[in-house]
Design an enzyme around this catalytic site. Structure first.
Site, PDB file in Angstrom:
ATOM      1  N   GLU A   1      43.649  34.555  34.933  1.00 15.45           N
ATOM      2  CA  GLU A   1      44.339  33.004  35.805  1.00 15.45           C
ATOM      3  C   GLU A   1      43.527  32.496  37.286  1.00 15.45           C
ATOM      4  O   GLU A   1      43.262  33.307  37.539  1.00 15.45           O
ATOM      5  CB  GLU A   1      46.225  34.191  35.385  1.00 15.45           C
TER       6      GLU A   1
ATOM      7  N   ARG B   1      41.824  34.022  42.962  1.00 11.42           N
ATOM      8  CA  ARG B   1      42.918  32.835  43.880  1.00 11.42           C
ATOM      9  C   ARG B   1      41.546  31.256  43.275  1.00 11.42           C
ATOM     10  O   ARG B   1      40.101  31.904  43.600  1.00 11.42           O
ATOM     11  CB  ARG B   1      42.768  32.265  45.248  1.00 11.42           C
TER      12      ARG B   1
ATOM     13  N   GLU C   1      30.118  39.550  37.516  1.00 13.48           N
ATOM     14  CA  GLU C   1      28.300  40.951  36.681  1.00 13.48           C
ATOM     15  C   GLU C   1      28.168  40.299  35.516  1.00 13.48           C
ATOM     16  O   GLU C   1      29.663  39.828  34.846  1.00 13.48           O
ATOM     17  CB  GLU C   1      29.724  41.959  36.308  1.00 13.48           C
TER      18      GLU C   1
ATOM     19  N   HIS D   1      46.859  39.673  32.078  1.00 16.25           N
ATOM     20  CA  HIS D   1      45.669  38.704  32.860  1.00 16.25           C
ATOM     21  C   HIS D   1      44.903  39.636  34.103  1.00 16.25           C
ATOM     22  O   HIS D   1      46.130  40.629  34.694  1.00 16.25           O
ATOM     23  CB  HIS D   1      45.805  37.877  32.745  1.00 16.25           C
TER      24      HIS D   1
ATOM     25  N   HIS E   1      35.156  42.707  41.548  1.00 14.88           N
ATOM     26  CA  HIS E   1      34.747  41.838  40.593  1.00 14.88           C
ATOM     27  C   HIS E   1      34.942  41.652  38.863  1.00 14.88           C
ATOM     28  O   HIS E   1      35.609  42.203  39.214  1.00 14.88           O
ATOM     29  CB  HIS E   1      32.647  41.591  40.346  1.00 14.88           C
TER      30      HIS E   1
END
Length: 127
Positions: free
Chosen positions: A54, A9, A122, A5, A76
Site C-alpha cells: 500500500e 508513505r 533489498e 499488507h 526495508h
C-alpha cells in the site's frame, strides 16, 4: 488471521506507482481517496505471490523526509529478482539511488536501493 499488507508513505503517488510497476513488476490493484484522513492510497499487487504493497500520501503532510539510516523505525522492503546485477545497473543508469552495490550473501546476491522517497529496498537474487 492473516497478514494483509504493508504501507509506505509517498510524497508523489504517480511517481511511486510508476517506480514499483517499472522495477518490481507490481500491478496497480486500486487507488482511492480517504476523506476521513485526507489521504490517498494505492494498492499494488505482486503477481503470483498474494502479497500487496500500500502506498499512502497524506495531502497535508508539509515535511517529507526519512530519518538517517541508524534512526529509522521501518527497515526495508525486499523483492526477489532474476538478475540483481542487471536490475541495479539499470536503476543506477536511470538515477535511482543505490545504497549498496550487489554482493554475495550465502548462495545468493543482494543489493540495496531506495525508492523515490528514500524507502530502503533489498533486491535479492536467489541461486
Amino acid at each position: 488471521m492473516t497478514f494483509a499488507h504493508v504501507s509506505v508513505r509517498t510524497s508523489d503517488m504517480d511517481r511511486s506507482i510508476k517506480f514499483y510497476e517499472t522495477y518490481f513488476e507490481m500491478k496497480l490493484a486500486s487507488r482511492r481517496v480517504i476523506p476521513q484522513t485526507n489521504a490517498e492510497i494505492a494498492f499494488l499487487d505482486s503477481p503470483g505471490t498474494g502479497l500487496r504493497l500500500e502506498l499512502t500520501r497524506y495531502r497535508e503532510q508539509a515535511k517529507f523526509e526519512q530519518a538517517s539510516y541508524e534512526n529509522r523505525v521501518f527497515d526495508h522492503l525486499a523483492f526477489t529478482v532474476p538478475d540483481c546485477d542487471v536490475l541495479v545497473k539499470k536503476m543506477k543508469s536511470e538515477g535511482i539511488t543505490v545504497t549498496d552495490e550487489p554482493f554475495m550473501l550465502g548462495t545468493g546476491k543482494i543489493a540495496f536501493v531506495e525508492d523515490p522517497d528514500g524507502t530502503l529496498i533489498e533486491v535479492i537474487e536467489r541461486k
